[in-house]
Design an enzyme around this catalytic site. Sequence first.
Site, PDB file in Angstrom:
ATOM      1  N   GLU A 274      37.405   8.039  36.881  1.00 58.05           N
ATOM      2  CA  GLU A 274      36.570   8.543  37.993  1.00 58.05           C
ATOM      3  C   GLU A 274      35.420   9.390  37.432  1.00 58.05           C
ATOM      4  O   GLU A 274      35.605  10.159  36.485  1.00 58.05           O
ATOM      5  CB  GLU A 274      37.436   9.402  38.936  1.00 58.05           C
ATOM      6  CG  GLU A 274      36.684   9.914  40.153  1.00 58.05           C
ATOM      7  CD  GLU A 274      37.541  10.760  41.098  1.00 58.05           C
ATOM      8  OE1 GLU A 274      38.577  11.314  40.667  1.00 58.05           O
ATOM      9  OE2 GLU A 274      37.157  10.877  42.280  1.00 58.05           O
TER      10      GLU A 274
ATOM     11  N   LYS B 113      34.802   5.867  47.801  1.00 56.11           N
ATOM     12  CA  LYS B 113      36.012   6.677  48.028  1.00 56.11           C
ATOM     13  C   LYS B 113      36.117   7.023  49.515  1.00 56.11           C
ATOM     14  O   LYS B 113      35.178   7.597  50.095  1.00 56.11           O
ATOM     15  CB  LYS B 113      35.931   7.942  47.178  1.00 56.11           C
ATOM     16  CG  LYS B 113      37.184   8.808  47.176  1.00 56.11           C
ATOM     17  CD  LYS B 113      36.987   9.974  46.190  1.00 56.11           C
ATOM     18  CE  LYS B 113      38.241  10.751  45.909  1.00 56.11           C
ATOM     19  NZ  LYS B 113      38.031  11.770  44.847  1.00 56.11           N
TER      20      LYS B 113
ATOM     21  N   CYS C 214      41.244   7.930  43.202  1.00 56.06           N
ATOM     22  CA  CYS C 214      41.936   9.215  43.064  1.00 56.06           C
ATOM     23  C   CYS C 214      42.656   9.674  44.335  1.00 56.06           C
ATOM     24  O   CYS C 214      43.728   9.176  44.654  1.00 56.06           O
ATOM     25  CB  CYS C 214      40.960  10.262  42.551  1.00 56.06           C
ATOM     26  SG  CYS C 214      41.824  11.618  41.746  1.00 56.06           S
TER      27      CYS C 214
HETATM   28  N1  LIG Z   1      39.375  13.649  42.188  1.00 50.23           N
HETATM   29  C1  LIG Z   1      40.329  13.692  43.073  1.00 50.23           C
HETATM   30  O1  LIG Z   1      40.294  13.062  44.098  1.00 50.23           O
HETATM   31  C2  LIG Z   1      41.468  14.587  42.715  1.00 50.23           C
HETATM   32  C3  LIG Z   1      42.701  14.329  43.549  1.00 50.23           C
HETATM   33  C4  LIG Z   1      43.803  15.257  43.215  1.00 50.23           C
HETATM   34  O2  LIG Z   1      43.755  15.994  42.246  1.00 50.23           O
HETATM   35  C5  LIG Z   1      44.976  15.242  44.072  1.00 50.23           C
HETATM   36  O3  LIG Z   1      45.853  16.083  43.825  1.00 50.23           O
HETATM   37  O4  LIG Z   1      45.067  14.444  45.006  1.00 50.23           O
END
Ligand SMILES: NC(=O)CCC(=O)C(=O)O
Length: 302
Positions: A51, A137, A178
């Site tokens: 990412e 996203k 993520c």
């Molecule tokens: N970059 C993100 O979206 C981090 C997501 C994350 O750390 C989580 O705990 O969920």
Amino acid sequence: MAQISAKPFRLALLQLGSLTANKQSNITIARSAVQAAASSVPKPQLIVLPEIWNSPYAVSSFREYSEKVPEVGTMYRKEVGEEEEGETVKAMREMARSSGCWLIGGSIPQREESTDNIYNTCTVYDPEGTLVAVHQKVHLFDIDIPGRQTFKESDTLTGGKTLTTFDTPFGKIGLGICYDIRFPEMAQIAARQGCVAMIYPAAFNITTGPMHWTLLQRARAVDNQIYIAMCSPARHPEASYQAYGHSSVVNPLGEVIVEAGHEPTTIYADVDTELLATTRRGLPVTIQRRFDVYPDVAANFL
Ligand SMILES: NC(=O)CCC(=O)C(=O)O
């Protein structure tokens, strides 16, 4: 529920290290990691970047580093201006072509001209460098764990509105980025559409990583009987956001088949379609769902 039709393939996750605020240097790092992975034996069919690898992972940087992403289906052209596509997109097309592999380009900040919105966007290229999929996203990372981890992507980013899958000669692949992994509906819909794997470019942190990184991947894998992969940047002691690292791949039984530490590295995994079939035959939950008993969920899944 679509049948899964897939062939075995090898996956490489590039846990890039030494990423800085210098976009050109980040592109150089990604290019040499892609080349090295593509030269490994056996050669992977699919390479994944992490990412936000071309920019610092910081809400204050996303606009400055953002680039134009062209339409899905646009092909590689040697000469193409910045007004048509950004330098990172151009570089990723070339990485895919010179490696001869499919490339999931992690994510980069994308600027949409018509709205001036910025998205956290994953682009995917076939081995000819054609842009075959774009995922913005959907679930923005807005969390506040006082004294430990606060982040608010929505300060500068806009959330995407669509789910994304793409077809390859080795099977259909679903994409998330993520924080999207925390929302099980995305993986469930992808699995029901016939995806063999959900792949998430990601960057958890040193607070939520130890809590949930592996648990979430195992949960999505077991619930849906598919492969789950997450590809993170390596930890960088000087970065404002400490990425967890631990890029990993989980099989349809929920077993972690490969996991990195927090150092820069590349990990490889073989997607075993026979295991997928035997898991589904032995534990046939994917065809035993009782949508008649939970009809509010059923509308989107039948
Ligand atoms: N970059 C993100 O979206 C981090 C997501 C994350 O750390 C989580 O705990 O969920």
